[in-house]
Design an enzyme around this catalytic site. Sequence first.
Site, PDB file in Angstrom:
ATOM      1  CG  ASP A 131      -0.261  -0.027   2.539  1.00  0.00           C
ATOM      2  OD1 ASP A 131       0.775  -0.706   2.654  1.00  0.00           O
ATOM      3  OD2 ASP A 131      -0.751   0.634   3.478  1.00  0.00           O
ATOM      4  CD  GLU A 183       4.127   0.476   6.760  1.00  0.00           C
ATOM      5  OE1 GLU A 183       4.957   0.750   7.647  1.00  0.00           O
ATOM      6  OE2 GLU A 183       3.753   1.313   5.905  1.00  0.00           O
TER       7      GLU A 183
END
Length: 355
Positions: free
Chosen positions: A73, A127
């Site tokens: 991400d 994350e």
Amino acid sequence: MVLSEAVLADPVALTRALCDIPSVSWNEAEICDAVEAALKPLGHLTTERVGNTLIARTELGRDKRVMLAGHLDTVPVNDNFPTRTEGDVMWGLGTSDMKSGTALALWIAATVTDPKFDLSFAFYDCEEIEAEHNGLNKLAKTRPELLAADFAILLEPTYGLVEAGCQGTMRARVTLRGKRAHSARSWKGENAIHRAAPVLERLNAYEAREVEVNGCAYHEGLNAVFIDGGVAGNVIPDECRVEVNYRFAPDRDEAAAEAHVREVFDGFEVEITDSAPSCRPGLDRPEAAEFVAAAGGEFRAKLGWTDVARFATLGIPAVNFGPGDPNLAHKQDERVEIPRILSCADALRAYVEAP
């Protein structure tokens, strides 16, 4: 997005391809689909998907297992998507943090079929947001066997230098209590904000430790990061809160860190509001020393917290290593130097590939 065999064989092209798949946190399905489609047909790997986290593993019966991990991400787009390349620099969201590193893990997974260690790869989601949603964190709690390894490399941006282990981080709230009164008759009350002065004095006088672990120098810190209190402009406040952040070296676990914070603020009301463990560098492990040598022989302590700490909870030493510049993470002008991608790729391949 289909990651072709040609793209998988080129770490620069692979970085560009991953960066050009939108994957802001909570929207990693498309990029995880692409990684899964690229790795699932490969005969030297087994794969297992848990949500939008993909684990790939070799099962060659080697004596040691090494994990390479990278998150999929990014932070939200800031007029920096898709990528563009100018000379030796690739610009765009995720180029530094951390798709250039994740691309190297994917490149190794796809192209190294006979490694000297058994290899595991974690491509995980969420994350960049709250830890409870972090794909690696979820696996550490629910499927730790998928993360089993003797050593782990998290491909976070380090500008091509090994950053070993990480500091732990803890937040505590020190609450001061008083008694409300009208500010015109302040002597009828007890001012909680004024009672914060001794807390701040202790912080101002605090001497942070400098600790060496496995040859890495960790500088601790204990600092006030928020202070709040007050009721109205004509009221003596009956409560004041000082929030403190403690960054602790990996010779202390969370229990020891909490004990230290409570010792510093002995006599005050203290509540631990957040905590994440430190991670030992593990550079005394042969496989770690071998990696440092392959990466050029230089290393330093990670002054900050990263997901290597997830591995610490499982007893796995870990380091951070990636081509991105951490100073460019989350910035609109995020970028990565192509020669840095290539040099990190060479170091990783030299480390994992059987002679």
